[in-house]
Motif scaffolding. Structure first.
Motif, mmCIF file in Angstrom:
data_model
loop_
_atom_site.group_PDB
_atom_site.id
_atom_site.type_symbol
_atom_site.label_atom_id
_atom_site.label_comp_id
_atom_site.label_asym_id
_atom_site.label_seq_id
_atom_site.Cartn_x
_atom_site.Cartn_y
_atom_site.Cartn_z
ATOM 1 N N ARG A 23 48.109 18.455 24.410
ATOM 2 C CA ARG A 23 47.320 17.038 24.529
ATOM 3 C C ARG A 23 47.217 17.027 26.183
ATOM 4 N NH1 ARG A 23 45.560 13.380 20.869
ATOM 5 N NH2 ARG A 23 45.366 11.247 21.792
ATOM 6 N N PHE A 24 45.985 16.754 26.309
ATOM 7 C CA PHE A 24 45.615 16.463 27.777
ATOM 8 C C PHE A 24 44.432 15.341 27.734
ATOM 9 C CE2 PHE A 24 43.445 17.732 31.554
ATOM 10 C CZ PHE A 24 44.693 17.661 32.599
ATOM 11 N N ARG A 25 44.603 14.232 28.724
ATOM 12 C CA ARG A 25 43.848 13.214 28.540
ATOM 13 C C ARG A 25 43.505 12.536 27.398
ATOM 14 N NH1 ARG A 25 39.149 13.050 30.066
ATOM 15 N NH2 ARG A 25 38.620 11.859 31.842
ATOM 16 N N GLY A 26 44.469 12.465 26.548
ATOM 17 C CA GLY A 26 44.265 11.766 25.437
ATOM 18 C C GLY A 26 43.366 12.756 24.387
ATOM 19 N N LEU A 27 43.180 13.851 24.618
ATOM 20 C CA LEU A 27 42.431 15.050 23.916
ATOM 21 C C LEU A 27 43.312 16.000 23.104
ATOM 22 C CD1 LEU A 27 39.382 15.630 26.321
ATOM 23 C CD2 LEU A 27 39.445 13.917 24.568
ATOM 24 N N ASP A 28 43.158 16.403 22.026
ATOM 25 C CA ASP A 28 43.466 17.676 21.332
ATOM 26 C C ASP A 28 42.323 18.620 20.937
ATOM 27 O OD1 ASP A 28 45.831 16.258 20.489
ATOM 28 O OD2 ASP A 28 45.035 15.163 19.375
ATOM 29 N N THR A 29 41.183 18.237 21.385
ATOM 30 C CA THR A 29 40.083 19.429 21.345
ATOM 31 C C THR A 29 39.090 19.126 22.546
ATOM 32 O OG1 THR A 29 38.671 18.305 19.922
ATOM 33 C CG2 THR A 29 40.052 19.807 18.940
ATOM 34 N N ARG A 30 38.438 20.115 22.847
ATOM 35 C CA ARG A 30 37.674 19.907 23.948
ATOM 36 C C ARG A 30 36.228 20.251 23.679
ATOM 37 N NH1 ARG A 30 34.912 18.087 28.078
ATOM 38 N NH2 ARG A 30 34.601 18.823 30.079
ATOM 39 N N GLU A 31 35.023 19.523 23.779
ATOM 40 C CA GLU A 31 33.725 19.800 23.415
ATOM 41 C C GLU A 31 33.041 20.224 24.681
ATOM 42 O OE1 GLU A 31 33.312 17.155 19.358
ATOM 43 O OE2 GLU A 31 32.314 16.415 21.245
ATOM 44 N N ALA A 32 32.144 21.215 24.522
ATOM 45 C CA ALA A 32 31.165 21.701 25.592
ATOM 46 C C ALA A 32 29.984 22.266 24.946
ATOM 47 C CB ALA A 32 31.860 22.587 26.595
ATOM 48 N N LEU A 33 28.854 22.103 25.747
ATOM 49 C CA LEU A 33 27.505 22.587 25.473
ATOM 50 C C LEU A 33 27.253 23.586 26.442
ATOM 51 C CD1 LEU A 33 24.433 20.802 24.348
ATOM 52 C CD2 LEU A 33 24.424 22.696 26.018
ATOM 53 N N LEU A 34 26.943 24.571 25.957
ATOM 54 C CA LEU A 34 26.800 26.121 26.688
ATOM 55 C C LEU A 34 25.280 26.258 26.678
ATOM 56 C CD1 LEU A 34 29.990 27.855 25.469
ATOM 57 C CD2 LEU A 34 29.786 26.496 27.614
ATOM 58 N N LEU A 35 24.845 26.914 28.039
ATOM 59 C CA LEU A 35 23.504 27.515 28.156
ATOM 60 C C LEU A 35 23.480 28.903 28.640
ATOM 61 C CD1 LEU A 35 22.249 23.617 29.687
ATOM 62 C CD2 LEU A 35 21.990 24.609 27.319
ATOM 63 N N GLU A 36 22.438 29.450 28.361
ATOM 64 C CA GLU A 36 22.116 30.667 28.869
ATOM 65 C C GLU A 36 20.903 30.630 29.715
ATOM 66 O OE1 GLU A 36 22.938 35.385 28.028
ATOM 67 O OE2 GLU A 36 22.105 34.236 26.180
ATOM 68 N N GLY A 37 20.985 30.972 30.968
ATOM 69 C CA GLY A 37 19.794 30.824 31.763
ATOM 70 C C GLY A 37 19.674 32.170 32.348
ATOM 71 N N PRO A 38 18.488 32.475 33.251
ATOM 72 C CA PRO A 38 18.250 33.709 34.047
ATOM 73 C C PRO A 38 19.521 34.310 34.861
ATOM 74 C CG PRO A 38 16.445 32.200 34.330
ATOM 75 C CD PRO A 38 17.640 31.361 33.738
ATOM 76 N N GLU A 39 20.330 33.479 35.319
ATOM 77 C CA GLU A 39 21.251 33.970 36.083
ATOM 78 C C GLU A 39 22.621 34.091 35.215
ATOM 79 O OE1 GLU A 39 21.186 34.866 39.286
ATOM 80 O OE2 GLU A 39 19.044 34.478 39.371
#
Length: 331
Positions: A23-39
Motif C-alpha cells: 500500500r502506497f499513498r493510501g492506494l492499493d492499485t494504480r490507474e494510468a492511461l497509456l497512449l502510443e504516439g509516433p515516438e
C-alpha cells in the motif's frame, strides 16, 4: 508546437489498473492511461484527486513524450533509490529486498494515522538494513508544520539523513524551517513546492530549498523540467509518481538528459507494483535502471484493463484536459 487531435489520442488510449505490492499513498492499485504516439508509448497518470488544470500539465508531458523527439541522453543507466512506504518497521526488510543493489532509500514519513515514533522506528530499521554507508532520505509530503518538522528532524537526525523532502507544505514554511535548522546539516528538498506550484521558481528565489525533486509528468515534460532546473541553479533529484514502466522510462530519459546527476533517482518504483504493462519492466538491478523506451504488451494491457466505468472516467478526463491545452495555446 501542434498537438495531436483528441481522436488521435483516443485511437490508442488504454486504461490500466495495476495492483501494488505494498500500500502506497493510501492506494492499493494504480490507474494510468497509456497512449502510443509516433515516438512510442507514453503515459498520462495524474492521481485521481488532481483537478483538470493540474492534470492537463501531465497530458502535455505525455503528448510531448509520445509525439516529439526527446533531448539526447548523456547516460545509459540511472542509479535509483529504494522507496519505503509507511510500513511497520518489521516490514522494512521485505520492502528493501525488492530493490536489489540500491544503497539509497527514501522513507515515507508523516503518514496520516501514524505518529513520530512510527517514523523513527521505520527509519531506524532502514539504517540497520543499509548499514552506516547507506544513504537515507525522508519524504513527508508537506504534512508537518514548521514546529512539527523541526521536532521530527531533531528525532530523526541521528540516522544521518541525506535530505528531508518537502517537510512542510508552503515555500514560506520551508524557508523558515531551513533557517531554524541551518547548522544541522540536513538539506531541504522541494517537491510539491515545485511541481504543484504556479511559479515553480519561487522556492529557489525564497532560499527555501537546497535541492529540487523533479518529475517529468507533473512539470509538463522532459524539456520543461530541464528548463526549471537550469533556471533555479539548484541540484536536482529526478523522481517518479508511482508510474508504470512507461512513465518511468520518461523519468529515466529526463535523468539521462540532465547536465548533472549528483543524487540517486526515485525511479525504481516499478518494484512497488505487483504487475506492469510490459514484459521488460524497468526494475532496479544492481541499484540502477536502464535508459530506454518501454513497449507495452498487448496481453498485459488486456489482463490489467481497468473496469469499464474507470475506462470511461479516464477517457472523459483525457478529453477535458486536451481541451484545456487548446485553450492555453489560444490564450
Amino acid at each position: 508546437m501542434s498537438l495531436p487531435a483528441l481522436d488521435d489520442l483516443l485511437a490508442t488510449a488504454r486504461v490500466v489498473s495495476l495492483p501494488l505490492a505494498t500500500r502506497f499513498r493510501g492506494l492499493d492499485t494504480r490507474e494510468a492511461l497509456l497512449l502510443e504516439g509516433p515516438e512510442g508509448w507514453s503515459e498520462f497518470s495524474p492521481f485521481v484527486e488532481y483537478d483538470d488544470a493540474e492534470a492537463a500539465v501531465w497530458l502535455a508531458a505525455a503528448i510531448d513524450f509520445g509525439w516529439n523527439r526527446q533531448p539526447p541522453a548523456r547516460r545509459t543507466a540511472i542509479p535509483v533509490n529504494a522507496t519505503v512506504p509507511a510500513v511497520p518497521a518489521g516490514d522494512v526488510g521485505a520492502v528493501l529486498a525488492r530493490f536489489p543493489g540500491c544503497r539509497t532509500a527514501k522513507v515515507k514519513v508523516a503518514e496520516r494515522g501514524q505518529v513520530l515514533a512510527d517514523d523513527v522506528a521505520r527509519v531506524r530499521a532502514v539504517r540497520d538494513a543499509l548499514g552506516p554507508e547507506g544513504r537515507i532520505r525522508i519524504d513527508a509530503n508537506g504534512a508537518w508544520n514548521v514546529d512539527e518538522a523541526e521536532h521530527a528532524l531533531h528525532d530523526l537526525s541521528p540516522f544521518d539523513l541525506e535530505y528531508a523532502e518537502q517537510p512542510c507544505a508552503s515555500v514560506a514554511e520551508l524557508a523558515e524551517l531551513r533557517r531554524r535548522i541551518g547548522d544541522w546539516d540536513i538539506p531541504i528538498a522541494a517537491d510539491e513546492s515545485v511541481r504543484k506550484a504556479s511559479d515553480p521558481l519561487a522556492v529557489a528565489r525564497a532560499g527555501a530549498a537546497d535541492l529540487l525533486v523533479i518529475k517529468a509528468q507533473p512539470l509538463g515534460g522532459i524539456r520543461r523540467a530541464l528548463e526549471i532546473v537550469a533556471a533555479t541553479g539548484l541540484p536536482a533529484v529526478v523522481s517518479s509518481a508511482l508510474d508504470t514502466s512507461i512513465g518511468l522510462s520518461m523519468g529515466a530519459l529526463l535523468a539521462a538528459a540532465a547536465t548533472e546527476l549528483d543524487y540517486d533517482c526515485g525511479l525504481g518504483t516499478a518494484a512497488l507494483l505487483a504487475a506492469d504493462i510490459t514484459e521488460e519492466p524497468l526494475l532496479p538491478e544492481g541499484g540502477a535502471i536502464p535508459v530506454r523506451r518501454v513497449v507495452a504488451s498487448p496481453a498485459l494491457l488486456d489482463r490489467h484493463a481497468a473496469p469499464a466505468e474507470r475506462h470511461d472516467w479516464w477517457l472523459a478526463r483525457l478529453g477535458r484536459c486536451r481541451r484545456l491545452l487548446d485553450a492555453d495555446a489560444a490564450s
